[in-house]
Design an enzyme around this catalytic site. Structure first.
Site, PDB file in Angstrom:
ATOM      1  N   LYS A  68      -5.144 -10.058  -6.892  1.00 44.28           N
ATOM      2  CA  LYS A  68      -6.413 -10.269  -6.174  1.00 44.28           C
ATOM      3  C   LYS A  68      -7.401  -9.148  -6.510  1.00 44.28           C
ATOM      4  O   LYS A  68      -6.992  -8.008  -6.788  1.00 44.28           O
ATOM      5  CB  LYS A  68      -6.168 -10.342  -4.659  1.00 44.28           C
ATOM      6  N   LYS A  96       0.829  -1.214   0.000  1.00 46.68           N
ATOM      7  CA  LYS A  96       0.000   0.000   0.000  1.00 46.68           C
ATOM      8  C   LYS A  96       0.852   1.247   0.000  1.00 46.68           C
ATOM      9  O   LYS A  96       0.515   2.238  -0.639  1.00 46.68           O
ATOM     10  CB  LYS A  96      -0.925   0.018   1.223  1.00 46.68           C
ATOM     11  N   LYS A 135     -10.318  -3.255  -3.899  1.00 50.16           N
ATOM     12  CA  LYS A 135     -10.845  -1.901  -4.081  1.00 50.16           C
ATOM     13  C   LYS A 135      -9.782  -0.948  -4.597  1.00 50.16           C
ATOM     14  O   LYS A 135     -10.071   0.021  -5.264  1.00 50.16           O
ATOM     15  CB  LYS A 135     -11.359  -1.369  -2.733  1.00 50.16           C
TER      16      LYS A 135
HETATM   17  P1  TYM Z   1     -10.534  -5.962   3.794  1.00 49.28           P
HETATM   18  O1  TYM Z   1     -11.554  -4.928   4.097  1.00 49.28           O
HETATM   19  O2  TYM Z   1      -9.454  -5.650   2.811  1.00 49.28           O
HETATM   20  O3  TYM Z   1     -11.223  -7.281   3.296  1.00 49.28           O
HETATM   21  C1  TYM Z   1     -12.315  -7.872   3.982  1.00 49.28           C
HETATM   22  C2  TYM Z   1     -12.286  -9.390   3.848  1.00 49.28           C
HETATM   23  O4  TYM Z   1     -12.350  -9.767   2.468  1.00 49.28           O
HETATM   24  C3  TYM Z   1     -11.269 -10.656   2.156  1.00 49.28           C
HETATM   25  N1  TYM Z   1     -10.846 -10.386   0.770  1.00 49.28           N
HETATM   26  C4  TYM Z   1     -10.743 -11.335  -0.181  1.00 49.28           C
HETATM   27  N2  TYM Z   1     -10.982 -12.661  -0.154  1.00 49.28           N
HETATM   28  C5  TYM Z   1     -10.801 -13.339  -1.324  1.00 49.28           C
HETATM   29  N3  TYM Z   1     -10.421 -12.735  -2.481  1.00 49.28           N
HETATM   30  C6  TYM Z   1     -10.173 -11.412  -2.534  1.00 49.28           C
HETATM   31  N4  TYM Z   1      -9.834 -10.840  -3.682  1.00 49.28           N
HETATM   32  C7  TYM Z   1     -10.351 -10.644  -1.343  1.00 49.28           C
HETATM   33  N5  TYM Z   1     -10.210  -9.313  -1.062  1.00 49.28           N
HETATM   34  C8  TYM Z   1     -10.519  -9.179   0.242  1.00 49.28           C
HETATM   35  C9  TYM Z   1     -10.173 -10.285   3.143  1.00 49.28           C
HETATM   36  O5  TYM Z   1      -9.246 -11.328   3.316  1.00 49.28           O
HETATM   37  C10 TYM Z   1     -10.987 -10.008   4.394  1.00 49.28           C
HETATM   38  O6  TYM Z   1     -11.299 -11.218   5.070  1.00 49.28           O
HETATM   39  N6  TYM Z   1      -7.433  -5.757   7.638  1.00 49.28           N
HETATM   40  C11 TYM Z   1      -8.750  -6.205   7.251  1.00 49.28           C
HETATM   41  C12 TYM Z   1      -9.883  -5.640   8.088  1.00 49.28           C
HETATM   42  C13 TYM Z   1      -9.750  -5.913   9.551  1.00 49.28           C
HETATM   43  C14 TYM Z   1      -9.903  -7.176  10.179  1.00 49.28           C
HETATM   44  C15 TYM Z   1      -9.706  -6.923  11.562  1.00 49.28           C
HETATM   45  C16 TYM Z   1     -10.182  -8.450   9.716  1.00 49.28           C
HETATM   46  C17 TYM Z   1      -9.480  -4.993  10.499  1.00 49.28           C
HETATM   47  N7  TYM Z   1      -9.452  -5.593  11.722  1.00 49.28           N
HETATM   48  C18 TYM Z   1      -9.787  -7.950  12.490  1.00 49.28           C
HETATM   49  C19 TYM Z   1     -10.256  -9.482  10.648  1.00 49.28           C
HETATM   50  C20 TYM Z   1     -10.057  -9.227  12.023  1.00 49.28           C
HETATM   51  C21 TYM Z   1      -8.985  -5.742   5.814  1.00 49.28           C
HETATM   52  O7  TYM Z   1      -8.500  -4.741   5.393  1.00 49.28           O
HETATM   53  O8  TYM Z   1      -9.864  -6.483   5.140  1.00 49.28           O
END
Ligand code: TYM
Length: 344
Positions: A203, A120, A206
């Site tokens: 992947k 990022k 967004k």
């Molecule tokens: P975030 O918001 O990027 O993504 C949310 C969830 O979607 C999954 N994901 C995917 N799975 C499969 N293929 C993809 N292309 C794909 N893109 C996203 C992510 O693995 C995630 O499960 N850091 C985290 C948010 C967070 C969090 C937490 C998660 C903050 N605190 C505590 C778990 C526990 C994030 O940015 O996810």
């Protein structure tokens, strides 16, 4: 430890950032569908990490709206507030408070090895990356450890962050005495990574360069169908699953399989002798039929923001009762003088 999982059910916790107007199909298949299944088997806690969202610049007016939109999509996708706890991270101040303590037991080198920060910060320019973006995984560890979950259902891209939360839990426990359950990543192999339609080795995300590779839950069905029909494939004609040689077709087959429950082999059999265009047209129908009711329901929920806010307020109250018990114990173990009256 004051708050181990209660009763027979194990606890799980997860969240998705409110960083766009819509969740995408990677969020949906990589996480949300598993959350929905898990709320029957587990004591489930789901939240919207808005503190994480501001690690990159956000328009303040948009952030609040996107937080509600994310909540509406969780619920429209099947998260049931009567079965689980659903809340907004900034409504529970213990996240930031535990985050600080964990910052102080994380090594600078250890934080520097987090690959998502590297990716990022490169994208936004390393010099303009915020310190918040750097310490993002430590706040994520606080999100997790506050609630003592056994499992964290996420996609593959979050594995390293869950590993950090395990390391920090073990470090704290051995330095100060048992305070945390050591959580495991719960990653479902088949859908752990959904790829960008235009760039099928990256992947779906967004922050992708172009929106053409995204399938969004809140998009108009015509846009969704068009994007699937324009997905990048390869110069062969045979429909078969081969991630290395045919990443585009393999991604479409994965999506098809996840949404219909059919095995990849069965789908490949059904499309034997047909063209890529057939697969794309049928997949577009499957995706639209699946996502359209979710979008419609989310829009209905967004029509009554006061009701949505009330649900989130109730969820935050439930979450705080767990989070504050963990924080009190952590503060005491670290050696902070208790305030008069005992309340933190
Ligand atoms: P975030 O918001 O990027 O993504 C949310 C969830 O979607 C999954 N994901 C995917 N799975 C499969 N293929 C993809 N292309 C794909 N893109 C996203 C992510 O693995 C995630 O499960 N850091 C985290 C948010 C967070 C969090 C937490 C998660 C903050 N605190 C505590 C778990 C526990 C994030 O940015 O996810």
């Amino acid at each position: 430890m004051t708050t181990p999982t209660s009763g027979a059910r194990q606890r799980v916790l997860s969240g998705m950032q409110p960083s766009g107007d819509s969740l995408h199909l990677g969020n949906y298949l990589g996480a949300l569908v598993h959350w929905v299944r898990m709320q029957d088997e587990y004591e489930a806690i789901y939240f919207i990490p808005d503190l994480h969202a501001i690690t990159v610049p956000q328009e303040p007016g948009e952030l609040a709206e996107r937080t509600r939109r994310t909540a509406a999509q969780y619920i429209a996708g099947g998260v049931d507030v009567d079965k689980c706890t659903l809340f907004v991270q900034s409504h529970v101040p213990e996240h930031a408070q535990l985050g600080w303590v964990l910052n102080c037991i994380t090594g600078f080198g250890e934080a520097s090895r987090m690959t998502q920060f590297k990716d990022k910060s490169l994208k936004h320019g390393a010099d303009s990356a915020s310190v918040g973006l750097f310490t993002y995984p430590i706040l994520q560890a606080a999100d997790i450890l506050l609630y003592q979950p056994e499992g964290v259902p996420v996609g593959e891209d979050q594995r390293q962050h869950v590993e950090l939360s395990r390391d920090l839990a073990q470090r704290f426990n051995s330095r100060f005495g048992e305070a945390f359950v050591v959580p495991k990543p719960f990653i479902q192999k088949e859908s752990a990574k959904i790829y960008d339609l235009q760039n099928p080795t990256a992947k779906m995300s967004k922050s992708a360069g172009s929106p053409a590779g995204l399938i969004n839950l809140m998009d108009n069905p015509k846009v969704t169908a068009k994007r699937i029909k324009s997905a990048v494939t390869d110069t062969e004609t045979e429909i078969r699953f081969d991630k290395e040689a045919k990443p585009g077709i393999s991604n479409l087959l994965t999506i098809y399989s996840m949404l219909t429950g059919k095995s990849i082999d069965e789908i490949v059999g059904d499309f034997h002798g047909k063209m890529y265009g057939h697969l794309k047209t049928e997949l577009a129908d499957v995706v639209v039929a699946h996502l359209d009711p979710i979008r419609t329901r989310a829009e209905e929920l967004l029509g009554d923001p006061a009701e949505l806010d009330l649900l989130l307020a109730r969820g935050a109250e439930k979450a705080r009762s767990i989070a504050s018990a963990t924080l009190t114990e952590v503060y005491s173990k670290v050696g902070f003088l208790p305030p008069l009256g005992g309340a933190r």
